[in-house]
Design an enzyme around this catalytic site. Structure first.
Site, short mmCIF file in Angstrom:
data_model
loop_
_atom_site.label_atom_id
_atom_site.label_comp_id
_atom_site.label_asym_id
_atom_site.label_seq_id
_atom_site.Cartn_x
_atom_site.Cartn_y
_atom_site.Cartn_z
N ARG A 163 0.82 -1.22 0.00
CA ARG A 163 0.00 0.00 0.00
C ARG A 163 0.86 1.27 0.00
O ARG A 163 0.51 2.27 0.65
CB ARG A 163 -0.94 0.04 1.22
CG ARG A 163 -2.05 -0.96 1.19
CD ARG A 163 -3.01 -0.68 0.03
NE ARG A 163 -4.24 -1.46 0.17
CZ ARG A 163 -4.35 -2.74 -0.19
NH1 ARG A 163 -3.32 -3.38 -0.71
NH2 ARG A 163 -5.49 -3.38 -0.05
N SER A 235 -10.55 0.05 3.02
CA SER A 235 -9.85 -0.13 4.30
C SER A 235 -9.34 1.22 4.79
O SER A 235 -8.61 1.90 4.07
CB SER A 235 -8.65 -1.06 4.12
OG SER A 235 -9.06 -2.31 3.65
N GLU A 331 -4.78 4.62 6.13
CA GLU A 331 -4.44 4.32 4.74
C GLU A 331 -4.80 5.47 3.78
O GLU A 331 -3.96 5.90 3.00
CB GLU A 331 -5.11 3.00 4.33
CG GLU A 331 -4.29 2.20 3.33
CD GLU A 331 -4.53 2.72 1.94
OE1 GLU A 331 -3.58 3.19 1.31
OE2 GLU A 331 -5.69 2.66 1.48
N1 EPU Z 1 -11.52 -9.95 10.07
C1 EPU Z 1 -12.27 -9.97 11.21
N2 EPU Z 1 -13.20 -8.98 11.40
C2 EPU Z 1 -13.40 -8.00 10.48
C3 EPU Z 1 -12.63 -7.99 9.30
C4 EPU Z 1 -11.70 -8.98 9.12
O1 EPU Z 1 -12.12 -10.84 12.09
O2 EPU Z 1 -14.25 -7.15 10.71
C5 EPU Z 1 -10.57 -11.05 9.82
C6 EPU Z 1 -11.08 -11.95 8.71
O3 EPU Z 1 -11.91 -12.97 9.21
C7 EPU Z 1 -9.81 -12.53 8.13
C8 EPU Z 1 -8.81 -11.40 8.33
O4 EPU Z 1 -9.35 -10.53 9.33
O5 EPU Z 1 -9.39 -13.65 8.87
C9 EPU Z 1 -8.53 -10.64 7.05
O6 EPU Z 1 -9.75 -10.12 6.52
P1 EPU Z 1 -9.99 -9.94 4.93
O7 EPU Z 1 -9.62 -11.17 4.22
O8 EPU Z 1 -11.37 -9.41 4.77
O9 EPU Z 1 -8.93 -8.89 4.47
P2 EPU Z 1 -8.39 -7.56 5.15
O10 EPU Z 1 -7.02 -7.79 5.70
O11 EPU Z 1 -9.42 -7.06 6.10
C10 EPU Z 1 -7.22 -6.72 2.96
C11 EPU Z 1 -7.13 -5.42 2.20
C12 EPU Z 1 -8.37 -5.20 1.36
C13 EPU Z 1 -8.50 -6.34 0.38
C14 EPU Z 1 -8.57 -7.67 1.16
C15 EPU Z 1 -8.55 -8.86 0.24
C16 EPU Z 1 -5.69 -3.92 3.48
C17 EPU Z 1 -5.61 -2.74 4.38
N3 EPU Z 1 -6.91 -4.33 3.14
O12 EPU Z 1 -8.30 -6.59 3.88
O13 EPU Z 1 -8.18 -3.99 0.63
O14 EPU Z 1 -9.65 -6.20 -0.43
O15 EPU Z 1 -7.41 -7.79 2.05
O16 EPU Z 1 -7.27 -9.01 -0.31
O17 EPU Z 1 -4.66 -4.45 3.10
C18 EPU Z 1 -8.55 -1.64 0.63
O18 EPU Z 1 -7.32 -1.52 0.66
O19 EPU Z 1 -9.31 -0.65 0.61
C19 EPU Z 1 -9.12 -2.98 0.70
C20 EPU Z 1 -10.43 -3.19 0.78
#
Ligand code: EPU
Length: 336
Positions: A163, A235, A331
């Site tokens: 990012r 995010s 971010e």
């Molecule tokens: N989780 C929770 N509670 C929540 C959200 C997430 O427990 O409210 C847990 C999920 O169960 C999972 C882990 O956290 O085990 C990761 O969650 P997720 O796969 O939804 O991905 P993320 O880390 O929350 C990142 C990116 C997203 C991208 C997704 C998919 C960043 C800051 N965010 O989210 O990017 O779409 O992975 O690759 O790196 C963005 O940058 O705007 C964005 C949406």
């Protein structure tokens, strides 16, 4: 050039924060770059607005706002190892991804439905579902206002990391991204490592980029709010990177902690999990709140400004710091 004064930016940022620009100029043609240079020299400072999906705009934006609306997509070359495709900065990212698939140039399908424009994509090195933009960039064509010239920066010179890129760190007022050249791999191979995709048995062994595109769209629609319906900037925090020893200590205390090993003794923690565990998911504070299905996403329920959203962000950061000793980094870019 198309110059406008005292412009309402509320509908030009996906968080829908109330904001006005002192002056806005529309950039839609590379031939106008010298004229834009003169305008920028006169204004002193500028800010580039694409789809407005990764910004927190203050009530009054003083720098000259350059609204990028240039369009055009063309295949530059078909090499043995890649299709080299150029897109102008103002192209809508998701439409560009769809267009590439239609033309038979797969490779961006995991990045479907990310809001924003092509020109904004390298700034934060967008990434999702196992693919990061940097893996697909050939070069970035950018106007350097300090040197008053157009340069082509190969991907290796863009300072890409999670990012992040040089476009966030080089002195303000240096760059306007004009176009991005992509290297879309030949032969194409699907990327299905991300848990959300791996769990979809229909995709197992698939050689269909369109099916991955559809699956990513479906997952995102389930988890992430549509900015057209509920203001948000995706995010709001990065997933923090910590030493592995710190992760191990945290995991002893909190066995459910979600993390990914990055190598070199570092781990990435799921900020969404940390925020969720602090009890923030679905909470509301006046006009702003935390999304009910994804704790990483802050939302504007209507009428909020930058202070409202940042007050909420501060409370969340303080809770995560107190409970886990981990610092969350915002971010979206703050524009004053
Ligand atoms: N989780 C929770 N509670 C929540 C959200 C997430 O427990 O409210 C847990 C999920 O169960 C999972 C882990 O956290 O085990 C990761 O969650 P997720 O796969 O939804 O991905 P993320 O880390 O929350 C990142 C990116 C997203 C991208 C997704 C998919 C960043 C800051 N965010 O989210 O990017 O779409 O992975 O690759 O790196 C963005 O940058 O705007 C964005 C949406």
């Amino acid at each position: 050039m198309n110059r406008q004064f005292d412009v309402d930016l509320t509908s030009f940022n996906t968080l829908g924060l109330r904001s006005r620009a002192r002056e806005l100029v529309v950039f839609d043609d590379a031939a106008r770059l010298p004229a834009l240079q003169a305008l920028v020299e006169q204004a002193g400072a500028f800010f580039v607005l694409g789809g407005g999906s990764n910004v927190v705009l203050s009530g009054q934006v003083d720098p000259l706002v350059i609204k990028v609306q240039s369009r055009g997509i063309r295949l530059l070359e078909t090499r043995d190892d890649a299709h080299i495709v150029e897109a102008q900065a103002g192209e809508v990212w998701h439409d560009f991804v769809g267009h590439c698939l239609e033309q038979g140039w797969p490779g961006l399908e995991n990045l479907a439905l990310i809001p924003g424009t092509v020109g904004a994509a390298p700034v934060q090195n967008i990434g999702a579902y196992g693919v990061e933009l940097e893996q697909r960039v050939h070069s970035v064509l950018a106007w350097n206002f300090r040197q008053a010239r157009l340069v082509e920066l190969p991907a290796a010179d863009c300072g890409f990391s999670y990012r992040d890129s040089r476009f966030k760190h080089d002195p303000a007022g240096t760059w306007l991204i004009v176009a991005v050249r992509f290297a879309l791999p030949r032969p194409w191979t699907p990327v299905l490592d991300y848990p959300d995709l791996r769990q979809r048995s229909a995709l197992a062994g698939t050689a269909d980029a369109r099916a991955i595109f559809e699956a990513v769209c479906q997952i995102r629609r389930q988890k992430l709010p549509d900015p057209a319906v509920l203001g948000n900037a995706g995010s709001f925090f990065k997933n923090p990177v910590v030493p592995q020893v710190q992760r191990d200590a945290l995991r002893e205390q909190w066995p459910g902690l979600v993390s990914y090993e990055l190598g070199q003794g570092l781990c990435k923690l799921a900020a969404g999990w940390l925020i969720d565990q602090c009890g923030w998911k679905g909470r509301r504070d006046g006009s702003v709140g935390v999304h009910e299905r994804q704790a990483l996403v802050l939302v504007n329920h209507g009428g909020a400004n930058a202070q409202d959203i940042e007050r909420l962000a501060q409370s969340i950061r303080a809770d995560v710091r107190r409970r886990y000793g981990v610092e969350l980094e915002q971010e979206p870019v703050r524009v004053v």
